[in-house]
Design a protein around this motif. Structure first.
Motif, PDB file in Angstrom:
ATOM      1  N   GLN A  89      -7.974  26.253   3.622  1.00  0.00           N
ATOM      2  CA  GLN A  89      -8.688  27.540   3.894  1.00  0.00           C
ATOM      3  C   GLN A  89      -7.766  28.826   3.877  1.00  0.00           C
ATOM      4  O   GLN A  89      -6.708  28.858   4.691  1.00  0.00           O
ATOM      5  N   PRO A 145     -16.754  40.411  11.281  1.00  0.00           N
ATOM      6  CA  PRO A 145     -17.498  39.258  11.845  1.00  0.00           C
ATOM      7  C   PRO A 145     -16.717  38.379  12.611  1.00  0.00           C
ATOM      8  O   PRO A 145     -15.691  38.435  12.161  1.00  0.00           O
ATOM      9  N   GLY A 186     -14.556  35.218  12.904  1.00  0.00           N
ATOM     10  CA  GLY A 186     -14.216  34.349  11.879  1.00  0.00           C
ATOM     11  C   GLY A 186     -13.532  35.102  10.824  1.00  0.00           C
ATOM     12  O   GLY A 186     -13.044  34.367   9.830  1.00  0.00           O
ATOM     13  N   SER A 187     -13.447  36.412  10.707  1.00  0.00           N
ATOM     14  CA  SER A 187     -13.075  36.994   9.661  1.00  0.00           C
ATOM     15  C   SER A 187     -11.539  37.282   9.536  1.00  0.00           C
ATOM     16  O   SER A 187     -11.051  37.631   8.565  1.00  0.00           O
ATOM     17  N   LYS A 203      -9.690  38.829  12.122  1.00  0.00           N
ATOM     18  CA  LYS A 203      -8.803  39.657  13.045  1.00  0.00           C
ATOM     19  C   LYS A 203      -7.706  39.234  13.947  1.00  0.00           C
ATOM     20  O   LYS A 203      -6.667  40.060  13.994  1.00  0.00           O
ATOM     21  N   THR A 240      -6.025  36.574  13.606  1.00  0.00           N
ATOM     22  CA  THR A 240      -4.893  35.996  12.929  1.00  0.00           C
ATOM     23  C   THR A 240      -4.229  37.311  12.183  1.00  0.00           C
ATOM     24  O   THR A 240      -2.760  37.285  12.228  1.00  0.00           O
ATOM     25  N   GLU A 254      -9.468  42.265  21.290  1.00  0.00           N
ATOM     26  CA  GLU A 254     -10.462  42.120  22.191  1.00  0.00           C
ATOM     27  C   GLU A 254     -10.252  42.345  23.680  1.00  0.00           C
ATOM     28  O   GLU A 254     -10.553  41.267  24.480  1.00  0.00           O
TER      29      GLU A 254
END
Ligand SMILES: Nc1ncnc2c1ncn2[C@@H]1O[C@H](COP(=O)(O)OP(=O)(O)OP(=O)(O)O)[C@@H](O)[C@H]1O
Ligand SMILES: [Mg+2]
Lengths: 259, 513
Positions: free
Chosen positions: A25, A46, A48-49, A51, A53, A181
């Motif tokens: 992946q 969104p 899982g995009s 960010k 990481t 976040e």
């Protein structure tokens, strides 16, 4: 594309061609951007995009397969010939120059608020205890927690804990602050106090990169928006432009759902 | 913790140093004949005086004094587990072993023996109600008991009257008679001196038939210690010639025909036996409650001394276990691959083998490699190294229970891996492992009784010696149990307190980050 430049003629934080895969992946597919000194960039995208990481790669909490990260004159890259030891030293230097604030705060539960803020300067920089405590107290005052210095994390509200976490990161006098976040785990009533601290830091000229879902904050406080989709930087624009007129279809969809 | 460990270790080391020097000259220079025996074995060899638990008495105690006098030195007894006396003499823990040790071919392989100083026939004892029994043949097919690896055991095997499973071999000399009284056995065959002291005074037991067979008691010395061997033989000869040996046995009511043959002195014996009489009187009295309590009070000093050894040994061994355990846990979690494998192998190997085997290897095995450790040091190392494996697992679990986010937060602040471990992860892991570590410590307090096998006289050994001397396993046992409980209690309390003390900052730990 016009580029803002820092005092030394280049951006303070620069990410170039960052790639990372886990198994088959691809999580980051060649991400490049830069953040000039004193700016606040908001990283949107969104779930899982990639960010988190991306931030963690910048801070060296995760390794990447390709590309380079530069903070000031310190460069971490994956070109062959760059030894592991040299790389490790560069990562530590980058960490010294960047502060990281986590969604879950990750305060040290065995130390008081003051102890949390004073620990790293003492351990990493060898600042004497009295001086470290004094500076920690000043930082707690700055985030509005002068009276909570002796409290343990468990005795503080989420918003207070997150402000301690910001003070803890500031104690290392970073040039760049990274937030993942920072308000997502907070009661809505407590969000404002944390965002207020970040606004104040922007006014002082600190460089900040913020992953957030707080659209109002992004609209009002951000200089620039970086929009990530499926591991690619789909759009990069001044905040006002991005919100008024998103060009990428995924960004339009994202904003449509968010508002 | 480290300093306590060091102090305790220093105490233990100074408390007894193995004396590895051999030979008669060394003995003379020292001015003492150090002889090994086990006072837990009981009367009449060497045992705690029923009148005064701080004193040792016995016919071998008296014999050692006579031998020492002949050699021009004083006698010094060294307490040692009975079945390890020969290993200990070979280790150099003392000059000779003398404790009802029967000469056998097997034993001749490992030590040299003096000429016999006593011949013990075997005496069959049954319950008084079984008066029809006059010999082994009358017990065919029944259950019989004796001492492990003794002449009596070989006789019981050899006569072909008993199935293998019906011959019970005991470590101690008191227990077979207890089981006989309780009906768990139907007969007991043991050396005459034991029967004389442990069975004869019992109202419910009776001698069945005359004694038979001959067990030769001799003094064991290291092979090659020729000068000492011949000096002892000459001394025994002199004592036999002057009649002092005979007088000694008569005082203890141990004179018998076989010993008379051995010493070449057939004159019939009419002499009184004051030591035996006084022993019978001391144990025969059924004390009232007040007297009993007063007697228990006299048990306290030896029991407390044993408890102190237990405590010092446990605390110092635990300190070693905790320090080494942290190292092993960290090596196993963060070390380079080879170190990780090594730490894992240590933990698995130590946890997968009995503590007793490890103790024997350290105490009796290492001397083969030229490393002779004193009993306290061997006990400290044995327990500490063993428990380190368990502590390592506690700490590994504790470290892993600290959320990853804690390390990440520390690293993001610029700390190195070790700094994060030391200032952030370990302090939290410590709090997590307080309960299991305390539990382990309390187990260690109790497990430490195992070191009696390597000549340590701690609480359980003191209990065994006192109980054997007074045939009171219940009362003395209650005292010993209370002391163990009292030793463990403060630590259990301390653990509870510290758990509460640290609870405030534990409540809000993120469940998982
Ligand atoms: N250690 C990992 N192993 C496998 N996959 C991972 C790992 N870390 C992240 N991923 C995957 O990488 C992708 C990006 O994850 P990341 O957490 O960076 O997204 P995000 O944009 O921060 O999402 P969110 O808004 O939900 O926090 C996701 O598909 C995630 O499942
Ligand atoms: Mg994320």
């Amino acid at each position: 594309m016009g580029r803002d430049v820092g005092a030394n003629g280049a951006a303070l934080l620069e990410v170039e061609g960052l790639r990372k895969s886990v198994g088959s992946q691809e999580i980051l597919r060649g991400v490049s951007f830069d953040v000039p000194r004193g700016r606040l960039a908001v990283l949107l995208g969104p779930s899982g995009s990639g960010k988190s990481t991306l931030l963690r790669c910048v801070n060296g909490l995760e390794t990447f397969d390709r590309g380079r990260v530069r903070v000031g004159e310190v460069v971490v890259e994956t070109t062959p010939g760059n030894g592991a030891a040299a790389r490790e030293a560069a990562v530590r230097e980058v960490r010294r120059r960047t502060g990281m604030v986590f969604q879950q705060w990750n305060l040290f539960p065995h130390l008081t608020a003051l102890g949390n803020v004073a620990l790293a300067p003492r351990v990493v920089k060898g600042v004497p205890r009295a001086e470290a405590d004094e500076r920690a107290a000043a930082l707690l005052r700055k985030v509005g927690l002068a009276d909570k210095a002796g409290s343990f994390p468990s005795q503080l509200s989420g918003g207070q804990q997150q402000r301690v976490a910001i003070a803890r990161a500031l104690a290392m006098e970073p040039e760049v602050m990274l937030y993942d976040e920072p308000t997502s785990a907070l009661d809505p009533a407590l969000v404002a106090e944390v965002l207020g601290v970040m606004r104040a830091l922007k006014d002082e000229g600190l460089t900040q990169v913020v992953v957030t879902h707080e659209m109002r904050f992004a609209r009002e406080a951000a200089d620039e928006v970086l929009f990530l989709a499926a591991g690619e930087l789909a759009e990069r624009a001044p905040a006002a432009d991005f919100f008024a007129n998103p060009r990428d279809p995924r960004a339009r969809e994202f904003l449509g759902r968010a508002s | 913790m480290g300093r306590i460990a060091f102090t305790a270790l220093a105490f233990l080391v100074s408390a007894s140093q193995a004396d590895a020097q051999d030979g008669l000259p060394a003995l003379r220079a020292r001015g003492a004949l150090r002889w090994g025996a086990d006072a837990e074995g009981g009367a009449p060899y060497v045992f705690k005086d029923p009148r005064d638990p701080n004193r040792l008495v016995g016919f071998e105690w008296d014999l050692a004094a006579l031998l020492a006098r002949e050699l021009g030195v004083r006698a010094e007894m060294v307490q040692n587990q009975w079945d390890k006396l020969l290993d200990a003499v070979n280790r150099g823990d003392f000059d000779v072993a003398m404790n009802g040790i029967e000469v056998t071919e097997d034993r001749r392989e490992v030590v040299a023996f003096t000429r016999p100083y006593y011949v013990a026939p075997e005496q069959l004892v049954v319950r008084k109600t079984d008066s029809h029994v006059t010999g082994l043949a009358d017990l065919a097919g029944k259950r019989v008991g004796t001492l492990k690896a003794s002449l009596a055991a070989r006789i019981l095997r050899g006569v072909g009257l008993f199935k293998e499973g019906d011959i019970a071999e005991y470590e101690g000399q008191v227990e077979p008679y207890q089981d006989l009284k309780l009906g768990r056995l139907d007969g007991v065959l043991m050396d005459y001196p034991i029967a004389q002291y442990c069975a004869r005074p019992e109202r419910d037991l009776a001698f069945a038939g005359p004694p038979f067979g001959q067990a030769f008691y001799a003094i064991a010395v290291r092979k090659g210690d020729a000068a000492l061997l011949s000096a002892l033989n000459e001394a025994l000869d002199r004592l036999a010639r002057t009649g002092e040996l005979r007088a000694l046995y008569e005082r203890w009511a141990l004179w018998n025909d076989a010993t008379a043959d051995l010493l070449g002195d057939r004159a019939p014996s009419t002499a009184p036996a004051p030591e035996y009489e006084s022993y019978l009187e001391a144990i025969g009295k059924k004390p009232g409650l007040g007297e009993r309590l007063a007697r228990y009070a006299t048990f306290l000093p030896p029991l407390l001394a044993g408890a102190l050894v237990t405590l010092l040994l446990s605390v110092s061994a635990m300190a070693l276990a905790v320090a080494l355990g942290i190292g092993l846990a960290v090596a196993r979690l963060y070390g380079p691959r080879a170190l990780r494998a090594l730490a894992a192998a240590y933990v698995e190997l130590v946890r997968g083998t009995p503590l007793l085997v490890q103790l024997y290897m350290i105490y009796y095995g290492l001397p083969q490699a030229g490393v002779v450790l004193s009993a306290p040091v061997a006990a400290f190392l044995g327990l500490g190294l063993n428990y380190a494996a368990y502590e390592a697992e506690n700490y590994r679990a504790g470290i892993q229970a600290v959320p990853r986010g804690q390390t990440e937060a520390a690293l993001s602040l610029g700390m190195g891996r070790l700094q994060a471990l030391r200032h952030v992860v370990l302090p939290q892991a410590f709090r997590i492992v307080i309960p299991p570590v305390t539990n382990d410590f309390i187990s260690l307090l109790k497990d430490s009784s195992i070191v009696a096998v390597i000549a340590m006289v701690e609480l359980t050994k003191q209990y065994g010696m006192l109980a054997a001397a007074h045939q009171d396993y219940l009362g003395v046992g209650a005292l010993a149990a209370a002391l163990y409980f009292g030793l463990g209690l403060p630590f259990a309390r301390l653990a509870r307190w510290s758990e509460v003390r640290f609870a405030t900052d534990r409540a809000a730990w993120p469940a998982a980050a």
